[in-house]
Design an enzyme around this catalytic site. Structure first.
Site, PDB file in Angstrom:
ATOM      1  N   GLU A 276      24.708 121.348  89.454  1.00  0.00           N
ATOM      2  CA  GLU A 276      25.157 121.843  88.612  1.00  0.00           C
ATOM      3  C   GLU A 276      23.746 122.731  88.296  1.00  0.00           C
ATOM      4  OE1 GLU A 276      27.090 121.486  84.859  1.00  0.00           O
ATOM      5  OE2 GLU A 276      25.817 123.310  84.600  1.00  0.00           O
TER       6      GLU A 276
ATOM      7  N   SER B 203      17.708 121.341  86.108  1.00  0.00           N
ATOM      8  CA  SER B 203      17.150 122.764  86.384  1.00  0.00           C
ATOM      9  C   SER B 203      17.463 123.042  87.799  1.00  0.00           C
ATOM     10  CB  SER B 203      15.591 122.626  86.079  1.00  0.00           C
ATOM     11  OG  SER B 203      15.099 121.610  87.028  1.00  0.00           O
TER      12      SER B 203
ATOM     13  N   GLY C 102      14.292 121.550  89.824  1.00  0.00           N
ATOM     14  CA  GLY C 102      14.634 120.065  90.264  1.00  0.00           C
ATOM     15  C   GLY C 102      15.855 119.815  91.155  1.00  0.00           C
ATOM     16  N   GLY C 103      17.056 120.501  90.758  1.00  0.00           N
ATOM     17  CA  GLY C 103      18.105 120.462  91.776  1.00  0.00           C
ATOM     18  C   GLY C 103      17.726 120.856  92.899  1.00  0.00           C
TER      19      GLY C 103
ATOM     20  N   CYS D 202      24.768 124.609  79.514  1.00  0.00           N
ATOM     21  CA  CYS D 202      24.895 125.269  80.924  1.00  0.00           C
ATOM     22  C   CYS D 202      25.559 126.666  80.585  1.00  0.00           C
ATOM     23  CB  CYS D 202      25.470 124.363  81.751  1.00  0.00           C
ATOM     24  SG  CYS D 202      26.276 122.981  81.187  1.00  0.00           S
TER      25      CYS D 202
ATOM     26  N   LYS E 190      20.768 107.441  87.561  1.00  0.00           N
ATOM     27  CA  LYS E 190      19.438 107.590  87.195  1.00  0.00           C
ATOM     28  C   LYS E 190      19.259 108.271  85.739  1.00  0.00           C
ATOM     29  CE  LYS E 190      15.182 109.843  86.685  1.00  0.00           C
ATOM     30  NZ  LYS E 190      14.856 110.711  85.686  1.00  0.00           N
TER      31      LYS E 190
HETATM   32  P1  NAP Z   1      15.434 118.675  85.309  1.00  0.00           P
HETATM   33  O1  NAP Z   1      13.857 118.882  85.270  1.00  0.00           O
HETATM   34  O2  NAP Z   1      15.973 119.254  86.426  1.00  0.00           O
HETATM   35  O3  NAP Z   1      15.559 116.926  85.596  1.00  0.00           O
HETATM   36  C1  NAP Z   1      16.847 116.424  85.659  1.00  0.00           C
HETATM   37  C2  NAP Z   1      16.533 115.175  86.486  1.00  0.00           C
HETATM   38  O4  NAP Z   1      16.261 115.340  87.761  1.00  0.00           O
HETATM   39  C3  NAP Z   1      15.871 114.102  85.699  1.00  0.00           C
HETATM   40  O5  NAP Z   1      16.360 113.153  85.963  1.00  0.00           O
HETATM   41  C4  NAP Z   1      14.627 114.489  86.459  1.00  0.00           C
HETATM   42  O6  NAP Z   1      13.548 113.195  86.453  1.00  0.00           O
HETATM   43  C5  NAP Z   1      15.080 114.433  87.870  1.00  0.00           C
HETATM   44  N1  NAP Z   1      14.159 115.528  88.591  1.00  0.00           N
HETATM   45  C6  NAP Z   1      14.003 116.685  88.508  1.00  0.00           C
HETATM   46  N2  NAP Z   1      13.188 117.461  89.624  1.00  0.00           N
HETATM   47  C7  NAP Z   1      13.058 116.092  90.519  1.00  0.00           C
HETATM   48  C8  NAP Z   1      12.254 116.120  91.737  1.00  0.00           C
HETATM   49  N3  NAP Z   1      11.677 117.203  92.156  1.00  0.00           N
HETATM   50  N4  NAP Z   1      12.282 114.890  92.321  1.00  0.00           N
HETATM   51  C9  NAP Z   1      12.862 113.886  91.857  1.00  0.00           C
HETATM   52  N5  NAP Z   1      13.549 113.903  90.521  1.00  0.00           N
HETATM   53  C10 NAP Z   1      13.830 115.069  90.001  1.00  0.00           C
HETATM   54  O7  NAP Z   1      16.173 118.968  84.156  1.00  0.00           O
HETATM   55  P2  NAP Z   1      15.841 118.692  82.601  1.00  0.00           P
HETATM   56  O8  NAP Z   1      14.774 117.853  82.351  1.00  0.00           O
HETATM   57  O9  NAP Z   1      17.247 118.362  82.025  1.00  0.00           O
HETATM   58  O10 NAP Z   1      15.635 120.073  81.776  1.00  0.00           O
HETATM   59  C11 NAP Z   1      14.596 121.029  82.168  1.00  0.00           C
HETATM   60  C12 NAP Z   1      15.206 122.289  82.408  1.00  0.00           C
HETATM   61  O11 NAP Z   1      16.503 122.034  83.110  1.00  0.00           O
HETATM   62  C13 NAP Z   1      15.422 122.998  81.352  1.00  0.00           C
HETATM   63  O12 NAP Z   1      14.451 123.754  80.911  1.00  0.00           O
HETATM   64  C14 NAP Z   1      16.570 123.852  81.998  1.00  0.00           C
HETATM   65  O13 NAP Z   1      16.084 125.108  82.201  1.00  0.00           O
HETATM   66  C15 NAP Z   1      17.253 123.167  82.661  1.00  0.00           C
HETATM   67  N6  NAP Z   1      18.625 122.618  82.442  1.00  0.00           N
HETATM   68  C16 NAP Z   1      19.743 123.172  83.127  1.00  0.00           C
HETATM   69  C17 NAP Z   1      21.084 122.835  82.435  1.00  0.00           C
HETATM   70  C18 NAP Z   1      22.279 123.537  83.001  1.00  0.00           C
HETATM   71  O14 NAP Z   1      23.099 123.019  82.877  1.00  0.00           O
HETATM   72  N7  NAP Z   1      21.909 124.746  83.702  1.00  0.00           N
HETATM   73  C19 NAP Z   1      21.142 121.605  81.957  1.00  0.00           C
HETATM   74  C20 NAP Z   1      20.023 120.743  81.610  1.00  0.00           C
HETATM   75  C21 NAP Z   1      18.861 121.420  81.936  1.00  0.00           C
HETATM   76  P3  NAP Z   1      12.444 113.122  85.328  1.00  0.00           P
HETATM   77  O15 NAP Z   1      13.559 112.683  84.167  1.00  0.00           O
HETATM   78  O16 NAP Z   1      11.647 112.189  85.946  1.00  0.00           O
HETATM   79  O17 NAP Z   1      11.966 114.491  85.140  1.00  0.00           O
END
Ligand code: NAP
Length: 501
Positions: free
Chosen positions: A260, A237, A240-241, A297, A179
């Site tokens: 992760e 996040s 989301g995770g 991360c 995805k």
């Molecule tokens: P994210 O919002 O968790 O999204 C990651 C992936 O998961 C995207 O493809 C997203 O789809 C999908 N997704 C998230 N929530 C979902 C749900 N409830 N149902 C279905 N699919 C879902 O992370 P991000 O966009 O990379 O970044 C946002 C935040 O994540 C940052 O502000 C940061 O806090 C954190 N982050 C942490 C790390 C780490 O290594 N710890 C790395 C990257 C990001 P969509 O594209 O449709 O939203």
């Protein structure tokens, strides 16, 4: 050339809905929105492809991985141009990340050729054993089936379409559905083109790899819930995770979700090192904190330092951070989330803002706060990841407080000790505490810049990862896509070749 389409079973497919990329520079481009129907189509194709792909030799899969790396290398500058425009990451960083991506693919090619990962075991039959004979038993690791991979926003190459999750899963013998992250759909498509070319060149089954672009939450939900998907790799996040992890657990047949998630990666500057090297350690920390606009991360967001040298440390970190220029963040929403995190920290009492500026739009500037151990201990938010270049210095009144701080953390990817000879006893007392909290402990370094190797562990107890036995970087990450199978009294003629060697 970009088509804006999805790649499924060897075809570039269009869907009705469109979403726009959000490049930092250049014109936005339209991409097809993913749908649950496409997920089903890709999953059925992946299951069909798995039957043939799992039976390929390790040499054939190694050649396939090497060909993907060669195809990515051949697209070289085009990937850098699109990736840099979409994410705002500097070209030099993306060139380095491309090197890491092809390096990972080649590392896994070598790894499976060697075959140690199969962990083959063999108990000879003991027909004369009393009171009962023992049958012949063989054990070998087998691929789990089609798996899902979520491209990460912060590593558009090394943790995305052909990143470590995909490389390790293809190496294991699994088919993969990616995805794509909506932060870099063009980069995703170009890399998928490289994989498609390698599939053709190596005559691999068409459904062995698929890319479904995002643009809609129901793609991710449908993917992790699809009955033909057997495991999921995710970097992103905590919210989301966790939502996707819960969906995996709630399935009629639950599957492992290798997520992760968040980590603040504490740094402990122990007293002797602090007295000898506070200025240098602070400058090094500031560099690590701001690398990639703090969107790693392993970003080290909090430092604990003996309060007698905290002023020196803070002054040096402040000088280094003040000199840092603006950096573009990966997406508008990540920049907005960074501003919200800053505002949340600013509301906490007894926290001194040492470096603070106004971040606007998609640009990030560093923030630095310092506070007492008492304040930090009373405020759980200060132990949570901020995705961006925000650092917190905590003044530690006595050596015993380092252990209290270490115990207070939830699971982390890393913890760092800065130590000199005089700190050995304290460091030795902290190590057993940290071992239970983190995936990687470092001495006298900084956690950004993760080595891709046999020994690397990029994981840790929850919420650093959702599976403390796994790593998402390094050759051990292949274990996520394998399952041990024991073969009892099975004739050699029908055993998998890998079970015999
Ligand atoms: P994210 O919002 O968790 O999204 C990651 C992936 O998961 C995207 O493809 C997203 O789809 C999908 N997704 C998230 N929530 C979902 C749900 N409830 N149902 C279905 N699919 C879902 O992370 P991000 O966009 O990379 O970044 C946002 C935040 O994540 C940052 O502000 C940061 O806090 C954190 N982050 C942490 C790390 C780490 O290594 N710890 C790395 C990257 C990001 P969509 O594209 O449709 O939203």
């Amino acid at each position: 050339m970009l088509t804006g389409k999805h790649y499924i079973e060897g075809e570039w497919l269009e869907t009705d809905g469109r979403f726009s990329s959000q490049p930092v520079e250049g014109a936005a481009q339209e991409f097809c929105v993913g749908t649950p129907k496409l997920v089903d189509q890709a999953a059925v194709a992946a299951e069909e492809a798995f039957k043939a792909y799992a039976a390929t030799t390790r040499d054939a899969r190694a050649a396939f991985l090497t060909m993907i790396a060669d195809e990515i290398d051949a697209l070289g500058d085009e990937i850098t141009e699109v990736g840099s425009a979409e994410t705002g990451l500097p070209k030099a960083r993306l060139q380095g990340e491309r090197g890491r991506t092809v390096g990972q693919l080649r590392l896994f090619a070598n790894h499976i050729r060697l075959g140690d990962y199969l962990d083959r075991r063999h108990d000879q039959a003991l027909p004369d054993r009393a009171p009962l004979p023992r049958p012949e038993l063989r054990m070998v690791q087998r691929p789990v089936g089609p798996v899902a991979v979520f491209g990460a926003s912060n590593f558009p190459l090394a943790f995305s379409v052909a990143g470590g999750d995909t490389a390790s899963a293809l190496a294991a013998g699994c088919s993969v559905i990616v995805k794509g992250h909506s932060a870099h759909p063009g980069t995703s498509e170009i890399v998928a083109q490289a994989i498609a070319a390698a599939i053709d060149a190596c005559h691999m089954p068409k459904g062995v790899f698929a890319l479904i672009q995002g643009g809609s939450r129901d793609v991710g939900e449908a993917l992790v819930q699809h009955p033909l998907i057997n495991a999921v790799g995710f970097t992103g996040s905590l919210g989301g995770g966790r939502a996707l992890f819960d969906l995996c657990a709630a399935r009629p047949r639950p599957i492992p979700f290798f997520g992760e998630l968040g980590s603040i990666n504490p740094v402990f500057v122990l007293p002797a090192a602090a007295k000898a090297r506070a200025v240098d350690i602070a400058a090094g920390w500031a560099g690590s904190l701001t690398m990639g606009a703090g969107q790693f991360c392993t970003n080290p967001g909090v430092v604990f330092i003996d309060e007698s040298v905290a002023d020196t440390f803070t002054a040096s970190a402040s000088e280094a951070l003040t000199a840092m220029g603006k950096q573009a963040m990966l997406t508008d929403s990540i920049a907005e989330a960074y501003r919200q995190s800053i505002a949340q920290v600013q509301q906490i009492d007894n926290l001194r803002e040492v470096v603070g500026t106004n971040c606007a739009g998609r640009e990030a500037l560093p923030y630095l706060f310092d506070t007492t151990f008492e304040t930090w201990s009373a405020e759980p938010h200060l132990a949570e990841e901020v995705f961006g270049p925000l650092g917190i210095i905590v003044r530690v009144p006595s050596s015993k407080d380092f252990a209290t701080a270490a115990r207070a953390f939830v699971g982390q990817l890393t913890a760092t000790l800065h130590m000199d000879a005089g700190d050995t006893e304290l460091a030795a007392s902290l190590t057993p505490i940290l071992e239970r909290k983190v995936g990687r402990i470092l001495a006298n370094g900084f956690p950004t810049g993760v080595e891709v190797s046999d020994t690397m562990v990029h994981g840790g107890p929850y919420p650093a990862s959702t599976n403390f036995g796994a790593t998402s970087v390094g050759t051990l990450s292949i274990r996520r896509w394998l399952r041990p199978v024991c073969y009892q009294s099975m004739p050699d003629s029908i055993l998998p070749k890998d079970a015999i060697g």
